[in-house]
Scaffold this motif. Sequence first.
Motif, PDB file in Angstrom:
ATOM      1  N   UNK A 109      -1.384   6.095 -10.444  1.00 30.11           N
ATOM      2  CA  UNK A 109      -0.413   5.000 -10.373  1.00 30.11           C
ATOM      3  C   UNK A 109       0.743   5.362  -9.442  1.00 30.11           C
ATOM      4  N   UNK A 110       1.235   6.584  -9.551  1.00 29.73           N
ATOM      5  CA  UNK A 110       2.337   7.025  -8.688  1.00 29.73           C
ATOM      6  C   UNK A 110       1.884   7.081  -7.240  1.00 29.73           C
ATOM      7  N   UNK A 111       0.701   7.649  -6.995  1.00 29.40           N
ATOM      8  CA  UNK A 111       0.181   7.731  -5.622  1.00 29.40           C
ATOM      9  C   UNK A 111      -0.030   6.334  -5.038  1.00 29.40           C
ATOM     10  N   UNK A 112      -0.521   5.406  -5.844  1.00 27.55           N
ATOM     11  CA  UNK A 112      -0.741   4.039  -5.378  1.00 27.55           C
ATOM     12  C   UNK A 112       0.582   3.370  -5.019  1.00 27.55           C
ATOM     13  N   UNK A 113       1.590   3.547  -5.877  1.00 29.09           N
ATOM     14  CA  UNK A 113       2.924   2.992  -5.634  1.00 29.09           C
ATOM     15  C   UNK A 113       3.497   3.532  -4.319  1.00 29.09           C
ATOM     16  N   UNK A 114       3.397   4.844  -4.122  1.00 34.01           N
ATOM     17  CA  UNK A 114       3.932   5.452  -2.909  1.00 34.01           C
ATOM     18  C   UNK A 114       3.145   5.033  -1.664  1.00 34.01           C
ATOM     19  N   UNK A 115       1.842   4.918  -1.800  1.00 37.22           N
ATOM     20  CA  UNK A 115       1.007   4.503  -0.678  1.00 37.22           C
ATOM     21  C   UNK A 115       1.350   3.069  -0.258  1.00 37.22           C
ATOM     22  N   UNK A 116       1.521   2.189  -1.223  1.00 39.42           N
ATOM     23  CA  UNK A 116       1.859   0.797  -0.920  1.00 39.42           C
ATOM     24  C   UNK A 116       3.237   0.706  -0.284  1.00 39.42           C
ATOM     25  N   UNK A 117       4.202   1.462  -0.807  1.00 43.06           N
ATOM     26  CA  UNK A 117       5.551   1.458  -0.231  1.00 43.06           C
ATOM     27  C   UNK A 117       5.507   1.931   1.219  1.00 43.06           C
ATOM     28  N   UNK A 118       4.768   3.001   1.482  1.00 44.75           N
ATOM     29  CA  UNK A 118       4.656   3.534   2.837  1.00 44.75           C
ATOM     30  C   UNK A 118       4.040   2.502   3.773  1.00 44.75           C
ATOM     31  N   UNK A 119       3.017   1.799   3.311  1.00 42.83           N
ATOM     32  CA  UNK A 119       2.357   0.786   4.142  1.00 42.83           C
ATOM     33  C   UNK A 119       3.286  -0.374   4.462  1.00 42.83           C
ATOM     34  N   UNK A 120       4.335  -0.575   3.649  1.00 47.00           N
ATOM     35  CA  UNK A 120       5.309  -1.636   3.888  1.00 47.00           C
ATOM     36  C   UNK A 120       6.570  -1.119   4.582  1.00 47.00           C
TER      37      UNK A 120
END
Length: 71
Positions: free
Chosen positions: A38-49
Amino acid sequence: MRVPADNNGCDRDIRMIKLRQKVSGCLRTLTGARQFCAIRSYLSTATKHGISQFDALRRLAEGRPWMPATT
């Protein structure tokens, strides 16, 4: 048939959990593995934005998490 890994986003996101599993020998609990993902997904999505990971985590710790805009 084995398919070689490339460097696309999905492969990069999965690679980190496999690396963590390899280094520590295991993920201790299913709950811990879910939290890590969940944390990795949150950070990955933030980075992509275009949001830095540090800013995303800081906002999360302050109780005002970053959320992607919906259309």
